[in-house]
Scaffold this motif. Structure first.
Motif, mmCIF file in Angstrom:
data_model
loop_
_atom_site.group_PDB
_atom_site.id
_atom_site.type_symbol
_atom_site.label_atom_id
_atom_site.label_comp_id
_atom_site.label_asym_id
_atom_site.label_seq_id
_atom_site.Cartn_x
_atom_site.Cartn_y
_atom_site.Cartn_z
ATOM 1 N N GLN A 171 0.833 -1.200 0.000
ATOM 2 C CA GLN A 171 0.000 0.000 0.000
ATOM 3 C C GLN A 171 0.871 1.255 0.000
ATOM 4 O O GLN A 171 0.549 2.239 -0.664
ATOM 5 C CB GLN A 171 -0.925 0.007 1.220
ATOM 6 C CG GLN A 171 -1.936 -1.135 1.261
ATOM 7 C CD GLN A 171 -3.092 -0.915 0.289
ATOM 8 O OE1 GLN A 171 -2.989 -0.113 -0.647
ATOM 9 N NE2 GLN A 171 -4.178 -1.649 0.484
ATOM 10 N N GLY A 199 -8.530 -0.121 1.433
ATOM 11 C CA GLY A 199 -9.738 -0.482 0.695
ATOM 12 C C GLY A 199 -10.944 0.292 1.213
ATOM 13 O O GLY A 199 -10.835 1.116 2.123
ATOM 14 N N VAL A 203 -12.050 -5.805 6.629
ATOM 15 C CA VAL A 203 -11.100 -6.904 6.505
ATOM 16 C C VAL A 203 -11.779 -8.196 6.046
ATOM 17 O O VAL A 203 -11.218 -8.965 5.266
ATOM 18 C CB VAL A 203 -10.346 -7.095 7.839
ATOM 19 C CG1 VAL A 203 -9.487 -8.350 7.820
ATOM 20 C CG2 VAL A 203 -9.498 -5.863 8.131
ATOM 21 N N ASP A 205 -13.818 -8.630 3.908
ATOM 22 C CA ASP A 205 -13.940 -8.627 2.466
ATOM 23 C C ASP A 205 -12.770 -9.371 1.838
ATOM 24 O O ASP A 205 -12.915 -10.010 0.800
ATOM 25 C CB ASP A 205 -13.972 -7.172 1.982
ATOM 26 C CG ASP A 205 -14.493 -7.060 0.563
ATOM 27 O OD1 ASP A 205 -15.410 -7.837 0.230
ATOM 28 O OD2 ASP A 205 -13.980 -6.220 -0.196
ATOM 29 N N GLU A 206 -11.610 -9.275 2.479
ATOM 30 C CA GLU A 206 -10.405 -9.904 1.915
ATOM 31 C C GLU A 206 -10.095 -11.234 2.571
ATOM 32 O O GLU A 206 -9.270 -11.991 2.084
ATOM 33 C CB GLU A 206 -9.215 -8.946 2.102
ATOM 34 C CG GLU A 206 -9.421 -7.625 1.376
ATOM 35 C CD GLU A 206 -8.359 -6.567 1.678
ATOM 36 O OE1 GLU A 206 -8.140 -5.704 0.825
ATOM 37 O OE2 GLU A 206 -7.749 -6.614 2.768
ATOM 38 N N CYS A 207 -10.738 -11.492 3.692
ATOM 39 C CA CYS A 207 -10.432 -12.701 4.465
ATOM 40 C C CYS A 207 -10.981 -13.931 3.756
ATOM 41 O O CYS A 207 -12.139 -13.960 3.355
ATOM 42 C CB CYS A 207 -11.046 -12.585 5.858
ATOM 43 S SG CYS A 207 -10.825 -14.048 6.863
ATOM 44 N N SER A 248 -10.510 -2.431 5.125
ATOM 45 C CA SER A 248 -9.750 -3.414 4.360
ATOM 46 C C SER A 248 -8.517 -2.746 3.757
ATOM 47 O O SER A 248 -8.389 -1.526 3.785
ATOM 48 C CB SER A 248 -10.625 -3.995 3.262
ATOM 49 O OG SER A 248 -11.144 -2.951 2.460
ATOM 50 N N ASN A 251 -5.039 -7.074 3.064
ATOM 51 C CA ASN A 251 -5.184 -8.443 2.579
ATOM 52 C C ASN A 251 -5.374 -9.440 3.712
ATOM 53 O O ASN A 251 -4.888 -10.552 3.669
ATOM 54 C CB ASN A 251 -3.978 -8.861 1.723
ATOM 55 C CG ASN A 251 -4.011 -8.159 0.385
ATOM 56 O OD1 ASN A 251 -5.096 -7.800 -0.099
ATOM 57 N ND2 ASN A 251 -2.851 -7.928 -0.200
ATOM 58 N N SER A 252 -6.061 -9.024 4.720
ATOM 59 C CA SER A 252 -6.394 -9.852 5.884
ATOM 60 C C SER A 252 -5.189 -10.609 6.413
ATOM 61 O O SER A 252 -5.256 -11.803 6.674
ATOM 62 C CB SER A 252 -7.546 -10.811 5.574
ATOM 63 O OG SER A 252 -7.202 -11.739 4.583
ATOM 64 N N ARG A 253 -4.132 -9.872 6.600
ATOM 65 C CA ARG A 253 -2.878 -10.477 7.039
ATOM 66 C C ARG A 253 -3.006 -11.354 8.269
ATOM 67 O O ARG A 253 -2.522 -12.485 8.287
ATOM 68 C CB ARG A 253 -1.914 -9.362 7.381
ATOM 69 C CG ARG A 253 -0.903 -9.237 6.334
ATOM 70 C CD ARG A 253 0.226 -8.380 6.799
ATOM 71 N NE ARG A 253 1.286 -8.701 5.871
ATOM 72 C CZ ARG A 253 2.564 -8.693 6.167
ATOM 73 N NH1 ARG A 253 2.945 -8.341 7.360
ATOM 74 N NH2 ARG A 253 3.444 -9.034 5.271
ATOM 75 N N ASN A 256 -5.287 -14.473 8.043
ATOM 76 C CA ASN A 256 -4.681 -15.454 7.143
ATOM 77 C C ASN A 256 -3.795 -16.437 7.899
ATOM 78 O O ASN A 256 -3.682 -17.591 7.510
ATOM 79 C CB ASN A 256 -3.797 -14.760 6.094
ATOM 80 C CG ASN A 256 -4.621 -14.042 5.052
ATOM 81 O OD1 ASN A 256 -5.839 -14.153 5.057
ATOM 82 N ND2 ASN A 256 -3.964 -13.313 4.173
ATOM 83 N N SER B 602 -18.790 -6.257 3.519
ATOM 84 C CA SER B 602 -17.661 -7.185 3.419
ATOM 85 C C SER B 602 -18.136 -8.629 3.447
ATOM 86 O O SER B 602 -17.342 -9.543 3.406
ATOM 87 C CB SER B 602 -16.710 -6.954 4.584
ATOM 88 O OG SER B 602 -17.339 -7.349 5.788
#
Ligand code: SF4
Ligand code: FES
Lengths: 329, 675, 152
Positions: A171, A199, A203, A205-207, A248, A251-253, A256, B602
């Protein structure tokens, strides 16, 4: 024509933001190629007085990380505001107070007490730092703590916000790309006040974890739970995850790798108070009707303010504990 | 907060309401405040007027909208529950979207509850300021239009439901009448005579049952229960579970031979209230509609014997093919209807719960329902009132009113029918047995047409009325001289004495209770029950027929205890409401609704379980949540819960509410943080 | 400010179906209660977002009252239970901010309980009077260029 000037400053923060900027690898060379680094204490030696001597607005962009905790922080915030065309609140501390902001739950005296005289500190003489102290060479000074931590935009006007603790390298690189494009005349500046490098959703959304309708009948800390499924929503497994209420962009670090989101990217767009959103969402899905049963579930969250406002306290609607707020500077 | 409110032109109207408001609030000062102090907030006109809701008052607003180009209107007057519609209408007529008007309640919430004029005026200003800030964030809304399916589901085939079904069917629209018992008729079919006219219940009920049974527009689904309701007003999909009857409904002729041949006799707990018998295959009563028996597998020899033996019914069934189907399965049918009327009735208070009255312990203590069955000529005793031995007529009978009703230990409410029912039963007992009858009452409640006259008549017939709450019914004499066999211990509050009245028989007028499963049923249909369990109507006085869920109506005792005429009236009223919807063909719904901003959602699914109306669904492919605007009733719970702030509520948006909070607090003195 | 002179300002959230109507009924019945409460109508207590409460307190209210239908009587079936849960969690959180629980009262009043509504208001006003003003300091706003600079 000379290159536009770039600055980066580290106020009340851990230094992670500085490292995050270095994490962009070769991209940092592009920074150097397009900008003249005028002030960056973590990278090079420039004195405050050198900055003071600069012409107003002579720095194109300053990435300011860290919150405003001391008089020195505030001085630099004002100084850099004056010297910069674009002031960017960089990282969670500058934007919303972040972990330093959690100190707002206690008045200063308690903070000192805790830091210098609690059993975890070896300090038999109960020595406290002093704002000024005489030594043979003269007077040493320390900037005094202000009553509460403030965010950068509570002190000076801010042009852009880059959230994250720290902001993700990809980012940061993207934000730099925008700046470079602007410098090259290939792009327009984003509208003032914009959030860059993040975003527009949360979060989740990316998880990648599977999620279901939520009903929370227990909340516990990770070590109190049986081994967690690797592909199921953490909240559904009883772990407090701030992902649903956190912007977001990372990338939902954390989810993950099996750790819950703790909220460092701040509130979702147009949200006034991240902690309130998280609080209301969690409470809404507690699977209990009677007060005692509700309390049993909530007991799994021993530090609600610290959990919901881990990053956003200084920027929240209430900002701080009442006693801390009422203190004279 | 983003402020896009600069270009609005606001009109503020402060109503005097005669002296109702003006007597306590300085209305001129409020109007001046709006005109001067709120100029910066876009207020371009502020007026005060004696009666804003009058035609002239409304015209004032209309004229200002037209001539001054108002884009927002605030009326500071009474409660929006009274006149929100009025002022929205005025705006609409002048070409302003009706939802760009707000009311500030300075009558109910200020003038009528406060006395100090200065304080009241200050509060009124704050309220007006809050309303101005809110209205600045209002958005023009359009009513949501939904088409109305012509079919109606009526749940419950008692007298209320029958009335609804017949009225709608008579008007020419299809009705599905679902009844969980084998026959329609409900409780009324159990009674003998009805008060105060002493009409025979069956004589007036059975024609209605027959009419419903044969009506071309009514489809009966007896021995069935509603399992699931989906959709919204105008457009409900209902799943009905048909329990197996073990008898083919469309083949059986109702000849009754199977019943005659069935060798098993079972106590009839349902229709005969436990004092009569039925067979294992039975129709609950002779005039049952439909006249098709049900087989009870819990008592049938074939089933009890592990599917072997007997099958007498099958053997003697004369139809071709045979109507008896031992392996009939539960069935599910799906109905599409536009409206639903719930007329699910009541349950009798369990008199065993009042131990000291002896029901279930002392043989000759009966319930009102048992006595009804006894009095009924088609009942188990052929209309004779007799003791538990089945033959002895009682010489002295005590009838206890309010059993379980108006009693903090049981139910607080008045069951509303027991006084009259007890008076009627007293009359019937006297008529059938010549017994001496004592009625024990707390208060006599005979409020409807001809009721008190009937009470007077029964008084004249020589029934004793003793005012006092019965303490105990006992079979233990106090000494060798006391002749029972039963004693009713009561404080006669008129005579001021403790009395012990010896009787042969005691009848307990057990009260009406909500159906034991009313909460679950309410949930299925998306309507609320009070803590007691009665269904909650939309408005206790002005709309006792509709519920909070559009297209779901209530009739009869499901909504609260009532007698037959009231049930019939409410049943007919529900039909009228349904017919009006059907005839409109399309319904405009309040556009106060929640909606999801997909870009911000989300897909966390936190809100997914929060909606009681199932308006929220998850779209797996896009990983986002969606809200069905027609199903949404606008409570806003999901709006307040969404962690991403991705759900917004029209009419009650965050922006509106936050601005109103700020507006209400405008005059609060503030201290800045020490700097 | 002496205790007797202190007149708290309380923001009251009421639901359209019960508590707002209870307030209406208190009016129609001319029941007097202290003028310290200013009401906001929402459709249901389930609409009440802790954000609103925080906003009210941060903006100068001395207390917030949330009134819904009695448990089990919410016109949207059970949304007031959500209000209950949020309230309990909010109270725990507010305690860490040094805000007394009496300042944020959750109560129930049916449309028929005008008198109860008035009593609840009275009781809350008394309690908040005892606590004194909340006086939450205003939010710092960025000062203009001309503002005095803090010396390092
Ligand atoms: S506002 Fe939300 S929870 Fe309430 S009825 Fe609508 S969709 Fe359901
Ligand atoms: S409608 Fe009153 S609390 Fe839900």
């Amino acid at each position: 024509m000379s290159k536009p000037r770039f600055a980066m400053y580290w106020a009340a923060a851990c230094g992670g933001c500085e490292i995050a900027v270095l994490n962009i690898d070769e991209k940092v060379l592009e920074l150097d190629a397009h900008f003249d680094v005028a002030f960056w204490p973590a990278a090079m030696d420039v004195k405050y007085k050198d900055v003071e001597a600069m012409e107003d607005q002579s720095i194109l962009v300053t990435l300011f990380n860290g919150s405003i905790r001391t008089d020195e922080n505030e001085h630099l915030a004002r100084l850099l505001r004056r010297k910069s065309k674009l002031l960017v609140a960089f990282g969670s501390c500058a934007n919303e107070g972040c972990i330093p902001g959690l100190a707002n739950l206690s008045p200063r005296e308690q903070i000192f007490e805790r830091a210098y005289t609690s059993p975890s500190t070896e300090n038999p003489d109960r020595i406290r730092p002093q704002p000024a102290c005489q030594v043979a060479e003269g007077t040493l000074t320390l900037p005094p703590l202000q009553p509460v931590v403030r965010t950068l935009d509570q002190v000076v006007e801010v042009d852009y916000h880059v959230p994250g603790c720290p902001p993700e390298s990809h980012q940061i690189a993207a934000v730099l790309d925008v700046l470079i494009a602007v410098v090259k005349g290939e792009a327009q500046l984003p509208p003032k006040g914009a959030v860059l490098g993040a975003g527009n959703s949360t979060v989740c959304d990316e998880c990648p974890r599977k999620r279901d309708v939520k009903r929370i009948d227990k909340l516990a800390r990770i070590q109190e739970l049986p081994p967690l499924a690797t592909d199921v929503c953490l909240l559904e497994q009883g772990l407090m995850c701030a992902g649903p209420a956190t912007r977001s962009g990372c990338n939902s670090r954390c989810p993950n790798v099996g750790a819950p989101c703790i909220g460092c990217y701040g509130a979702a767009p147009d949200v006034l108070d991240q902690g309130a959103r998280l609080m209301t969402a969690i409470a809404s899905v507690v699977e209990a009707q009677e007060p005692e049963d509700i309390d049993r579930v909530l007991d799994g969250l021993p530090d609600p303010a610290g959990t919901f406002y881990r990053f956003g306290l200084a920027h929240s609607l209430l900002r701080a504990n009442r006693a801390a707020l009422a203190e004279k500077p | 907060m983003a402020d896009n409110t600069q270009q609005e032109r606001v009109g503020v109207y402060v109503c005097h309401c005669g002296s109702n408001i003006a007597g306590v609030v300085d209305v001129q000062s409020v109007a001046r405040f709006a005109a001067e102090d709120l100029k910066g907030r876009g207020v371009v006109v502020a007026r005060d007027y004696t009666f804003m809701c009058s035609v002239t008052g409304q015209e004032l607003i209309e004229q200002d909208i037209r001539e001054q180009g108002l884009t927002r209107v605030v009326v500071a007057a009474c409660s929006p529950h009274l006149h929100e519609g009025t002022f929205r209408g005025a705006c609409g007529r002048a070409g302003l979207n009706p939802y760009l008007a707000e009311m500030a309640s300075i009558r109910e919430h200020v003038a009528w509850v406060h006395t100090d004029k200065a304080v009241a005026t200050a509060k009124a200003k704050a309220i007006v300021n809050g309303a101005v800030e809110r209205v600045l964030r209002n958005e023009p809304l359009e009513a949501i239009r939904v088409p109305i399916e012509a079919g109606t589901l009526v749940v419950g085939g008692g007298i209320a439901g029958l009335q609804t079904a017949l009225e709608i069917a008579e008007a020419g629209y299809p009705v599905h009448l679902v009844e969980r018992e084998p026959s329609i008729g409900g409780h009324m079919a159990q009674f003998d005579k009805t008060f105060p006219t002493l009409d025979c219940a069956a004589c007036i009920l059975t024609p209605k049952m027959a009419a419903a049974g044969s009506h071309p527009h009514i489809q009966l689904h007896t021995w069935s229960e509603v399992e699931k309701v989906e959709g919204y007003v105008g457009n409900y999909t209902v799943t009905v579970k048909k329990k197996p009857r073990y008898v083919l409904e469309d083949v059986c002729t109702g000849c009754g031979i199977c019943i005659e041949k069935c060798p098993v006799l079972v106590v009839d707990e349902a229709h005969d209230a436990g004092i009569g018998y039925r067979k294992a295959i039975y129709t609950p009563f002779a005039q049952a509609v439909p006249n098709i028996p049900v087989l009870d597998p819990d008592t049938c020899t074939y089933y009890v014997g592990g599917k072997g033996g007997c099958r007498a019914c099958e053997k003697f069934c004369p139809t071709e093919p045979n109507s008896i189907v031992f392996d009939q399965q539960e069935e599910r049918i799906t109905l599409r209807v536009g409206n639903i009327v719930l007329a699910t009735g009541w349950d009798l208070f369990d008199a065993r719960r009042i131990h000291q009255y002896g029901y279930g312990r002392l043989a000759n203590v009966f319930t009102n329902l048992e006595l009804e069955r006894m009095c009924n000529a088609a009942g188990p005793t052929g209309g004779k009132v007799v003791l538990r031995d089945g033959q002895t007529a009682p010489a002295r009978v005590g009838i206890v009113h309010c059993v379980g009703s108006r009693d903090r230990n049981y139910n607080n409410w008045c069951s509303s029918i027991c006084c009259m029912q007890s008076v009627k039963l007293a009359h019937l007992v006297k008529e059938r047995t010549g017994a001496e009858v004592f009625n024990f009452y707390i208060d006599m409640r005979t409020p409807a047409k001809d009721y008190d006259e009937f009470y007077q008549r029964v008084l004249d017939e020589g029934v004793h009325f003793i005012r006092g709450k019965v303490a105990e019914v006992s079979d233990v004499p106090r000494g060798p001289d006391e002749q029972g066999p039963l004693f009713v211990q009561v404080e006669d509050t008129l005579a001021g004495l403790q009395r012990r009245i010896p009787v042969d028989m005691v009848v307990l007028s057990a009260g009406l209770e909500p159906r034991r499963d009313s909460k679950a049923v309410g949930k299925t249909f998306g309507i609320a029950c009070s803590t007691n369990g009665w269904f909650i109507e939309k408005h206790a006085k002005l709309d006792p027929i509709a519920t909070m869920t559009e297209g779901v109506f209530v009739a009869g005792c499901a909504q609260g205890p009532k007698d037959i005429p009231a049930s019939v009236a409410q049943g007919a009223a529900a039909a009228a409401r349904v017919l009006s919807y059907i005839r409109q063909g399309e319904l405009a719904l309040e556009p106060v609704r929640a909606s999801v901003n997909e870009a911000q959602c989300s897909g966390c699914r936190l809100c997914n379980g929060l909606c009681p109306f199932n308006a929220i669904s998850f779209i797996e492919e896009r990983r986002v949540t969606e809200i069905n605007a027609a199903l949404c009733q606008g409570c806003g719970t999901c709006v307040a819960a969404c962690p991403a702030g991705a759900i917004s509520g029209s009419g009650f948006s965050n922006e509106q509410l936050l601005a109103q909070i700020e507006g209400l607090l405008l005059d609060v003195a503030r201290v800045p943080e020490p700097a | 400010m002496s205790e007797s002179a202190f007149e708290p300002v309380i923001i009251g959230f009421t639901c359209n179906w019960c508590s707002y109507r209870a307030a209406d009924l208190a009016g129609t019945s001319r029941i007097k209660y202290p003028p310290n409460v200013r009401l906001i109508r929402v459709m249901c207590s389930g609409r009440i977002d802790p954000t609103f409460v925080l906003k009210a307190l941060a903006d100068g209210a001395d207390g917030v009252m949330i009134a819904g239908c009695h448990p089990g009587e919410c016109h949207y079936l059970e949304q007031n239970y959500k209000a209950l849960r949020r309230h309990r969690l909010l109270q725990r959180t507010l305690a860490q901010f040094g805000i007394e629980p009496e300042r944020v009262r959750l109560t129930w009043a049916s449309a028929a309980e005008g008198a109860r509504f008035a009593e609840e208001v009275g009781a809350m006003v008394d309690e908040v009077k005892k606590l004194g003003p909340l006086n939450w300091p205003t939010r710092p706003v960025p000062q203009s260029e001309a503002a005095a600079e803090v010396a390092p």
